[in-house]
Motif scaffolding. Structure first.
Motif, PDB file in Angstrom:
ATOM      1  N   VAL A  25      27.265 -22.633  -5.391  1.00  8.92           N
ATOM      2  CA  VAL A  25      26.266 -22.366  -4.361  1.00  8.92           C
ATOM      3  C   VAL A  25      26.932 -22.070  -3.018  1.00  8.92           C
ATOM      4  O   VAL A  25      26.529 -21.162  -2.287  1.00  8.92           O
ATOM      5  CB  VAL A  25      25.296 -23.568  -4.232  1.00  8.92           C
ATOM      6  N   VAL A  30      23.789 -18.463  -3.350  1.00 11.73           N
ATOM      7  CA  VAL A  30      22.499 -18.344  -4.045  1.00 11.73           C
ATOM      8  C   VAL A  30      21.564 -19.407  -3.465  1.00 11.73           C
ATOM      9  O   VAL A  30      21.993 -20.513  -3.160  1.00 11.73           O
ATOM     10  CB  VAL A  30      22.582 -18.552  -5.587  1.00 11.73           C
ATOM     11  N   PRO A  31      20.274 -19.063  -3.294  1.00 12.87           N
ATOM     12  CA  PRO A  31      19.348 -20.004  -2.652  1.00 12.87           C
ATOM     13  C   PRO A  31      18.856 -21.085  -3.606  1.00 12.87           C
ATOM     14  O   PRO A  31      17.668 -21.246  -3.820  1.00 12.87           O
ATOM     15  CB  PRO A  31      18.198 -19.094  -2.205  1.00 12.87           C
ATOM     16  N   LEU A  32      19.773 -21.822  -4.232  1.00 11.85           N
ATOM     17  CA  LEU A  32      19.410 -22.872  -5.189  1.00 11.85           C
ATOM     18  C   LEU A  32      20.220 -24.121  -4.873  1.00 11.85           C
ATOM     19  O   LEU A  32      21.347 -24.018  -4.402  1.00 11.85           O
ATOM     20  CB  LEU A  32      19.772 -22.432  -6.611  1.00 11.85           C
ATOM     21  N   VAL A  37      21.945 -25.414 -10.444  1.00 14.33           N
ATOM     22  CA  VAL A  37      22.925 -24.520 -11.066  1.00 14.33           C
ATOM     23  C   VAL A  37      23.659 -25.277 -12.168  1.00 14.33           C
ATOM     24  O   VAL A  37      23.876 -24.750 -13.263  1.00 14.33           O
ATOM     25  CB  VAL A  37      23.917 -23.980 -10.005  1.00 14.33           C
TER      26      VAL A  37
ATOM     27  N   VAL B 134      15.079 -29.359  -2.453  1.00 15.11           N
ATOM     28  CA  VAL B 134      14.457 -28.126  -1.948  1.00 15.11           C
ATOM     29  C   VAL B 134      13.947 -28.355  -0.519  1.00 15.11           C
ATOM     30  O   VAL B 134      14.163 -27.537   0.370  1.00 15.11           O
ATOM     31  CB  VAL B 134      13.304 -27.656  -2.870  1.00 15.11           C
ATOM     32  N   VAL B 211      13.156 -25.324 -11.488  1.00 10.76           N
ATOM     33  CA  VAL B 211      14.065 -24.212 -11.178  1.00 10.76           C
ATOM     34  C   VAL B 211      13.323 -23.105 -10.418  1.00 10.76           C
ATOM     35  O   VAL B 211      13.786 -22.610  -9.384  1.00 10.76           O
ATOM     36  CB  VAL B 211      14.671 -23.626 -12.472  1.00 10.76           C
ATOM     37  N   LEU B 212      12.131 -22.725 -10.934  1.00 10.67           N
ATOM     38  CA  LEU B 212      11.368 -21.641 -10.308  1.00 10.67           C
ATOM     39  C   LEU B 212      10.973 -21.999  -8.869  1.00 10.67           C
ATOM     40  O   LEU B 212      11.027 -21.153  -7.974  1.00 10.67           O
ATOM     41  CB  LEU B 212      10.112 -21.334 -11.132  1.00 10.67           C
ATOM     42  N   THR B 213      10.584 -23.267  -8.656  1.00 10.72           N
ATOM     43  CA  THR B 213      10.199 -23.690  -7.313  1.00 10.72           C
ATOM     44  C   THR B 213      11.393 -23.622  -6.361  1.00 10.72           C
ATOM     45  O   THR B 213      11.264 -23.166  -5.224  1.00 10.72           O
ATOM     46  CB  THR B 213       9.610 -25.115  -7.344  1.00 10.72           C
ATOM     47  N   ALA B 214      12.555 -24.071  -6.857  1.00  4.55           N
ATOM     48  CA  ALA B 214      13.764 -24.010  -6.025  1.00  4.55           C
ATOM     49  C   ALA B 214      14.072 -22.563  -5.634  1.00  4.55           C
ATOM     50  O   ALA B 214      14.474 -22.276  -4.509  1.00  4.55           O
ATOM     51  CB  ALA B 214      14.943 -24.632  -6.767  1.00  4.55           C
ATOM     52  N   LEU B 215      13.859 -21.636  -6.580  1.00  3.72           N
ATOM     53  CA  LEU B 215      14.137 -20.215  -6.329  1.00  3.72           C
ATOM     54  C   LEU B 215      13.077 -19.579  -5.426  1.00  3.72           C
ATOM     55  O   LEU B 215      13.390 -18.811  -4.505  1.00  3.72           O
ATOM     56  CB  LEU B 215      14.155 -19.447  -7.647  1.00  3.72           C
ATOM     57  N   LEU B 216      11.786 -19.897  -5.713  1.00  2.00           N
ATOM     58  CA  LEU B 216      10.688 -19.187  -5.049  1.00  2.00           C
ATOM     59  C   LEU B 216      10.324 -19.751  -3.678  1.00  2.00           C
ATOM     60  O   LEU B 216       9.874 -19.003  -2.807  1.00  2.00           O
ATOM     61  CB  LEU B 216       9.436 -19.202  -5.944  1.00  2.00           C
TER      62      LEU B 216
END
Lengths: 118, 231
Positions: A25, A30-32, A37, B134, B211-216
């Motif tokens: 990261v 990357v925005p995670l 990851v 997040v 995962v999707l929430t972290a990305l979106l």
């Protein structure tokens, strides 16, 4: 003894994947969160058969079972925000409830329409 | 109290809360929620600065990262079911994650919540450890996200099945995904009571929505900022 060693090795692997995720990261931006990851990496390694499930099973199950304990200290940080929460209690409650009900309905209805497994 | 003692007390309180929950099975006695409430009461009563408490607490918090990594195991064990229903699951969880963020953020914003509070609500659908990381990245309050995530998860476990049945949603796959996707860990526990398919798919939905929430969430926050500043 062999059990303890295997447990320690599996745990070390989970810690290593977390650190590796944080490093990825930092380098790629990357925005995670790094831990996500690491989680995706673990899923891929297990699925590809590179990493046998038994290597991480015990420590992974222990951590997941007691996840709640691990976030207690972070939750205690709420003491510093009592005034903020009291001030916005209504928006917080309504927004969380609205989000909960919408997600339940959206996911349930879409899967019911499109899913193959009955 | 010394920091080592605070660590021991935290673990003891958690074990007691777990035992109380196992005995009563009351959603309200959620172990995480009870532990946090009891520890806050103790920290306040002893006038302990949070930083002092946290020198012991950090020894628990450092394991959050590896524990999130460990969630990859249940996810990997579910991949066969995921593939078979890839389209339905992909669409439902993507749309679900997106609406979860947008509804929480826009309702809080419309009701006049302070900006850090609005940002803390964005990851509401994500499982608690993910919601916290997040929130930290977004500039929200991780502790608030944790509590919102736990409380709404408990509520989802409580009302979820009834609500889904009222909407005509009955297939095990749909019920499992909705509970895990909307109410993460506690929804997953409730789904497991319904049956093995529900429990397993709920666990998978929890991971995927995390995962999707972290990305979106960062993308949606940026989009909403742009949208609201343009008028």
């Amino acid at each position: 003894m062999a059990d303890v060693a295997r447990f320690a090795a599996g745990l070390a692997l989970l810690v290593g994947l977390n650190l590796a995720g944080e490093w990825v990261v930092r380098v790629t931006r990357v925005p995670l969160p790094g831990s996500i990851v690491g989680m995706i990496t673990l899923t891929v390694l297990l699925e590809a058969g590179v990493l046998p499930v038994h290597v991480v099973r015990r420590p992974a199950e222990l951590l997941v079972r007691h996840l709640a304990l691990l976030y207690v200290p972070a939750g205690v940080a709420l003491v510093a925000y009592v005034a903020v929460v009291r001030h916005d209690l209504v928006p917080i409650t309504v927004a969380a409830l609205a989000s909960l009900v919408t997600v339940l309905a959206v996911v349930g209805l879409i899967v019911q329409r499109l899913g193959r497994d009955e | 109290m010394t920091s080592a003692l605070w660590l021991v007390v935290t673990v003891l309180v958690y074990l007691l809360a777990r035992a109380a929950y196992a005995r009563t099975r009351l959603a309200l006695l959620n172990p995480a929620l009870v532990s946090i409430a009891v520890m806050i009461a103790l920290v306040v009563a002893t006038r302990t600065p949070y930083e002092r408490y946290m020198t012991g607490g950090r020894l628990l918090s450092v394991w959050l990262g590896p524990a999130v990594v460990a969630l990859g195991l249940p996810l990997a064990l579910q991949l066969a079911t995921i593939r078979r229903n890839a389209l339905a699951i992909g669409v439902a969880l993507a749309v679900g994650s997106l609406t979860g963020i947008v509804v929480a953020v826009s309702v809080a914003w419309l009701l006049g919540a302070a900006p850090p509070v609005v940002l803390s609500l964005a990851p509401r659908s994500a499982t608690t450890p993910i919601a916290m990381v997040v929130a930290a990245r977004l500039g929200g309050i991780p502790a608030l996200s944790a509590v919102v995530s736990i409380v709404s998860g408990a509520l989802g476990g409580f009302i979820g099945v009834g609500l889904l049945h009222a909407l005509g949603v009955r297939s095990p796959l749909a019920v499992g995904l909705a509970l895990g996707g909307a109410a993460h860990g506690l929804g997953t526990a409730r789904a497991a009571d319904e049956g093995p398919t529900q429990g397993a798919t709920a666990g998978m939905a929890m991971g995927a929505v995390g995962v999707l929430t972290a990305l979106l969430a960062p993308v949606m926050i940026a989009a909403l900022r742009w949208f609201t500043s343009g008028r």
